[in-house]
Scaffold this motif. Sequence first.
Motif, short mmCIF file in Angstrom:
data_model
loop_
_atom_site.label_atom_id
_atom_site.label_comp_id
_atom_site.label_asym_id
_atom_site.label_seq_id
_atom_site.Cartn_x
_atom_site.Cartn_y
_atom_site.Cartn_z
N UNK A 153 59.76 -16.35 -15.40
CA UNK A 153 61.00 -16.03 -16.10
C UNK A 153 62.09 -17.04 -15.84
N UNK A 154 62.23 -17.48 -14.59
CA UNK A 154 63.26 -18.49 -14.27
C UNK A 154 62.96 -19.81 -14.98
N UNK A 155 61.69 -20.21 -15.00
CA UNK A 155 61.32 -21.43 -15.71
C UNK A 155 61.61 -21.32 -17.21
N UNK A 156 61.32 -20.16 -17.79
CA UNK A 156 61.60 -19.96 -19.21
C UNK A 156 63.10 -20.02 -19.50
N UNK A 157 63.89 -19.46 -18.59
CA UNK A 157 65.35 -19.52 -18.78
C UNK A 157 65.82 -20.97 -18.76
N UNK A 158 65.31 -21.75 -17.80
CA UNK A 158 65.73 -23.16 -17.70
C UNK A 158 65.29 -23.96 -18.93
N UNK A 183 64.84 -10.51 -26.26
CA UNK A 183 63.68 -9.98 -25.53
C UNK A 183 62.50 -10.95 -25.49
N UNK A 184 62.57 -12.05 -26.24
CA UNK A 184 61.43 -12.97 -26.29
C UNK A 184 61.11 -13.53 -24.91
N UNK A 185 62.09 -14.09 -24.23
CA UNK A 185 61.84 -14.70 -22.92
C UNK A 185 61.42 -13.68 -21.87
N UNK A 186 62.12 -12.55 -21.72
CA UNK A 186 61.64 -11.57 -20.73
C UNK A 186 60.26 -11.00 -21.06
N UNK A 187 59.95 -10.84 -22.35
CA UNK A 187 58.63 -10.33 -22.71
C UNK A 187 57.55 -11.35 -22.37
N UNK A 188 57.83 -12.63 -22.59
CA UNK A 188 56.87 -13.67 -22.22
C UNK A 188 56.66 -13.70 -20.70
N UNK A 189 57.74 -13.57 -19.96
CA UNK A 189 57.62 -13.56 -18.50
C UNK A 189 56.84 -12.33 -18.01
#
Length: 319
Positions: A153-158, A183-189
């Motif tokens: 999740x942190x990598x996706x945020x960055x 919700x795309x990024x948290x769902x992927x994480x």
Amino acid sequence: MKFTVVFIQRRLVALTLLLLIVSFAVFSLLDLSPGSPEEALLGPEARTNPASVEAIREEYHLDQPLLQRYWNWLADVAHLDLGRSTESGEAVTHVIAQRFMLTTELGLFAAVIVLLIGVPVGMLAGLRRGSSFDRVVTSAAVFLASAPPFAVGILLILMFGVWLDWLPPFGVGDGVVDRLRHLVLPALALASAALAIVVRQTRAAALGVIDQDYVLFARARGLSRRTIFLNYAFHNAALPVVTTAGLLLVFSLSGAVFIETVFGLPGVGSLLIESINSRNIPVVQGLTLLTAAIVVLGNLVTDLLALALDPRTRYAGTA
């Protein structure tokens, strides 16, 4: 049909007993944990105002023995009454309901990602064994399986929220489209670990199917790869994949605690953290019971799907 009904009855009895054991264990551990609701509510006043402490203990039945409190709580749960929050005074069911929808949306979004991406990608990797596509997919699956979802999740945020600025990294959003974008990024994480395992499981299932005689016969008949994939390989490899995916998606809900914290989502996971920090025992107990119930029902649904996909399991159970 008769075996299916008996199977469901037996599983419901066993799962009910499991819920009772889990609920009592959590109830007991919370009672033994350091601190108390009185101290959380009154703060320093708890040491100087014994009357207020006693009033709170009577209000929340903390002056009763553990077994009696558990029995009373269990009787209330049977009537869908989980008590009242020691922080706000609201009914626990109402407090959880306010946060539950967001976590449900997040979990369903993650489930869609796992099933729509993990199963086809894993199947194609198995059917193209040894190709560049297979090697890339296998390497990516190993990486995702070994990386904690909150780190993903942190990598996706960055990457997508800060550097590329494609998707919002925090918050919920307004409206359907904006909410989905948030919700795309948290769902992927949340889906990352389950996605990796489903890809590997599907690939292994495909490898176990493509060398079977009926697949070789279909190739000899000149059927296209798409026909073989849809009518033979996918259907026969579905059982272990569905079983694995169902269990992983249920247990991945526990990861929502960390994912919602990372992405600033006001869901059930963040509510659990807040309740633990504030010693809000009724809410913690309610959330724990809800999570256990979801896991139990998820196991039951997975078993029923296995029965529907592979009739041989019904006859094995009657032997």
